[in-house]
Motif scaffolding. Structure first.
Motif, PDB file in Angstrom:
ATOM      1  N   THR A 115       5.487   6.586  -5.473  1.00 50.62           N
ATOM      2  CA  THR A 115       6.562   7.878  -4.270  1.00 50.62           C
ATOM      3  C   THR A 115       5.800   7.652  -2.896  1.00 50.62           C
ATOM      4  O   THR A 115       6.585   6.914  -2.144  1.00 50.62           O
ATOM      5  CB  THR A 115       6.249   8.581  -5.019  1.00 50.62           C
ATOM      6  OG1 THR A 115       6.407   9.411  -6.432  1.00 50.62           O
ATOM      7  CG2 THR A 115       7.395   9.496  -4.206  1.00 50.62           C
ATOM      8  N   THR A 116       4.409   7.348  -3.331  1.00 49.97           N
ATOM      9  CA  THR A 116       3.735   6.862  -1.541  1.00 49.97           C
ATOM     10  C   THR A 116       3.449   5.506  -1.236  1.00 49.97           C
ATOM     11  O   THR A 116       4.604   5.203   0.166  1.00 49.97           O
ATOM     12  CB  THR A 116       2.337   6.498  -1.920  1.00 49.97           C
ATOM     13  OG1 THR A 116       1.665   8.308  -1.935  1.00 49.97           O
ATOM     14  CG2 THR A 116       1.481   7.072  -0.840  1.00 49.97           C
ATOM     15  N   GLU A 283      -3.518   5.592   2.525  1.00 47.85           N
ATOM     16  CA  GLU A 283      -2.733   7.018   1.595  1.00 47.85           C
ATOM     17  C   GLU A 283      -1.666   7.416   2.863  1.00 47.85           C
ATOM     18  O   GLU A 283      -0.667   7.718   3.394  1.00 47.85           O
ATOM     19  CB  GLU A 283      -3.281   8.269   1.340  1.00 47.85           C
ATOM     20  CG  GLU A 283      -4.178   7.774   0.238  1.00 47.85           C
ATOM     21  CD  GLU A 283      -4.913   8.978   0.092  1.00 47.85           C
ATOM     22  OE1 GLU A 283      -4.856   9.550  -0.944  1.00 47.85           O
ATOM     23  OE2 GLU A 283      -6.534   9.519   0.365  1.00 47.85           O
TER      24      GLU A 283
HETATM   25  P1  GDP Z   1       4.104   7.880  -7.963  1.00 51.70           P
HETATM   26  O1  GDP Z   1       2.647   8.964  -9.410  1.00 51.70           O
HETATM   27  O2  GDP Z   1       3.379   6.779  -8.391  1.00 51.70           O
HETATM   28  O3  GDP Z   1       4.895   8.341  -7.170  1.00 51.70           O
HETATM   29  O4  GDP Z   1       2.229   8.180  -7.708  1.00 51.70           O
HETATM   30  P2  GDP Z   1       1.989   8.386  -5.881  1.00 51.70           P
HETATM   31  O5  GDP Z   1       3.026   8.190  -5.084  1.00 51.70           O
HETATM   32  O6  GDP Z   1       1.966  10.251  -6.415  1.00 51.70           O
HETATM   33  O7  GDP Z   1       0.736   8.145  -5.623  1.00 51.70           O
HETATM   34  C1  GDP Z   1      -0.941   9.191  -6.286  1.00 51.70           C
HETATM   35  C2  GDP Z   1      -1.919   9.071  -5.823  1.00 51.70           C
HETATM   36  O8  GDP Z   1      -2.460   7.774  -4.953  1.00 51.70           O
HETATM   37  C3  GDP Z   1      -1.660   9.927  -4.719  1.00 51.70           C
HETATM   38  O9  GDP Z   1      -2.409  10.629  -4.036  1.00 51.70           O
HETATM   39  C4  GDP Z   1      -1.533   8.874  -3.709  1.00 51.70           C
HETATM   40  O10 GDP Z   1      -1.837   9.480  -1.888  1.00 51.70           O
HETATM   41  C5  GDP Z   1      -2.439   7.745  -4.104  1.00 51.70           C
HETATM   42  N1  GDP Z   1      -2.363   6.217  -3.328  1.00 51.70           N
HETATM   43  C6  GDP Z   1      -1.678   5.624  -3.798  1.00 51.70           C
HETATM   44  N2  GDP Z   1      -1.044   4.483  -2.710  1.00 51.70           N
HETATM   45  C7  GDP Z   1      -1.979   4.009  -2.268  1.00 51.70           C
HETATM   46  C8  GDP Z   1      -3.355   3.722  -2.013  1.00 51.70           C
HETATM   47  O11 GDP Z   1      -2.603   2.293  -1.068  1.00 51.70           O
HETATM   48  N3  GDP Z   1      -4.397   3.522  -1.478  1.00 51.70           N
HETATM   49  C9  GDP Z   1      -5.378   4.580  -1.741  1.00 51.70           C
HETATM   50  N4  GDP Z   1      -6.578   5.281  -1.403  1.00 51.70           N
HETATM   51  N5  GDP Z   1      -4.508   5.529  -2.125  1.00 51.70           N
HETATM   52  C10 GDP Z   1      -3.259   5.490  -2.389  1.00 51.70           C
END
Ligand code: GDP
Length: 302
Positions: A115-116, A283
């Protein structure tokens, strides 16, 4: 610079170890090679890729008659880039339409940062002047739709959604229709990441493909797989499985800032032959960078 900052963990560990090794050995001999091999394995480059790399390093050292270790870093870098590219066309760039609607499908298991990444990519494309829309195709995971909406609001792009539990293909149908009528350039679609049930996932993705390509013959233009770099060799296993389930055209390696094991990039490319198109280095909205093998490898030793 973002690239450099984001890779500081890998650089600090991997590079400083190599530098220490160079200082310790002075002469390029079997002991040196063995310790170097160990360092590469610790950085998650992966056994097969390391073996291949060591072979070509040994060959190069012999060919160039290199006797001492000073400057060996540049030979290592050269070979790392060579291994990454390994005779494949390097299509790090997204393959989108020059004009008209392009569709990007995102796949990946929960928690990897899908999602991020969608949010960050939407921001990136918007900055490039593109009209972007999101489709909330993960109707399975509780909260996934809301989370995508949060990113949509943050970036300032429209999110097409239905209620939780609805048919993802129906969401995609709505989204493609809406995108067409609103002159959207890039539609980015989230999907559910249920790898536990491969057959279900395959059917769901096939249905989504069918619905999208009925509306736009060349779509989806990209199927991007999000993988979490901090999960190391596990990411490789996930990639293998997704490759069996759908036609993955590129990888986004997330959370590279959070690991010293950045060598996984090489392992993924070398074993799966899928280009890494972007890396996640944090993030925030602008923490998504296009992957560039040269910048990456030379950045490690810079
Ligand atoms: P999803 O379940 O795959 O959609 O994952 P999310 O987008 O909710 O991300 C899960 C966690 O990983 C969140 O706390 C994000 O902020 C963190 N996150 C995602 N991409 C990155 C990144 O490139 N670096 C860091 N440090 N954290 C990330």
């Amino acid at each position: 610079n973002k690239f450099k900052e984001g890779l500081s963990k890998t650089r600090n560990q991997f590079t400083s170890k190599v530098n220490d090794l160079v200082a310790k050995y002075r002469k390029v001999d079997e002991d040196f090679f063995e310790e170097l091999e160990e360092i590469l394995l610790q950085a998650d480059v992966g056994f097969e890729t390391v073996t291949e790399l060591m072979d070509s390093l040994r060959f190069e050292v012999q060919r160039k008659n290199i006797k001492n270790t000073s400057g060996i870093q540049s030979v290592i870098s050269e070979k790392l880039v060579e291994i990454y590219k390994a005779g494949e066309d390097d299509i790090a760039e997204l393959q989108l339409e020059e004009s008209g609607l392009s569709v990007i499908l995102f796949v990946g298991v929960n928690g990897v940062g899908k999602t991020t990444t969608i949010g960050k990519l939407a921001h990136r494309l918007k900055e490039e002047g593109k009209n972007v829309m999101l489709a909330a195709g993960d109707t399975f995971r509780a909260g996934a739709i809301d989370q995508l909406q949060v990113w949509g609001d943050r970036v300032g792009v429209e999110v097409i959604k239905q209620s939780e539990g609805s048919d993802p293909a129906a969401v995609m149908y709505d989204a493609v229709r809406a995108a067409k009528s609103r002159n959207v350039d890039v539609l980015i679609c989230d999907t559910a990441g249920r790898l536990q049930n491969k057959v279900n996932l395959m059917n769901e993705l096939e249905k989504i493909h069918r619905v999208i390509s009925r509306e736009i013959p060349d779509a989806p233009h990209e199927v991007l797989l999000a993988l979490d770099a901090t999960t190391g060799q596990n990411a490789l296993v996930q990639a293998q499985t997704f490759k069996e389930v759908t036609n993955v055209t590129g990888i986004v390696l997330t959370k590279l800032d959070g690991t010293a094991k950045g060598g996984i990039v090489l392992a993924i490319r070398n074993k799966l032959h899928i280009p890494v198109k972007f890396v996640g280095l944090g993030e925030k909205m602008d923490d998504l960078q296009p992957f560039d093998a040269e910048k990456y490898v030379y950045g490690l030793f810079a």
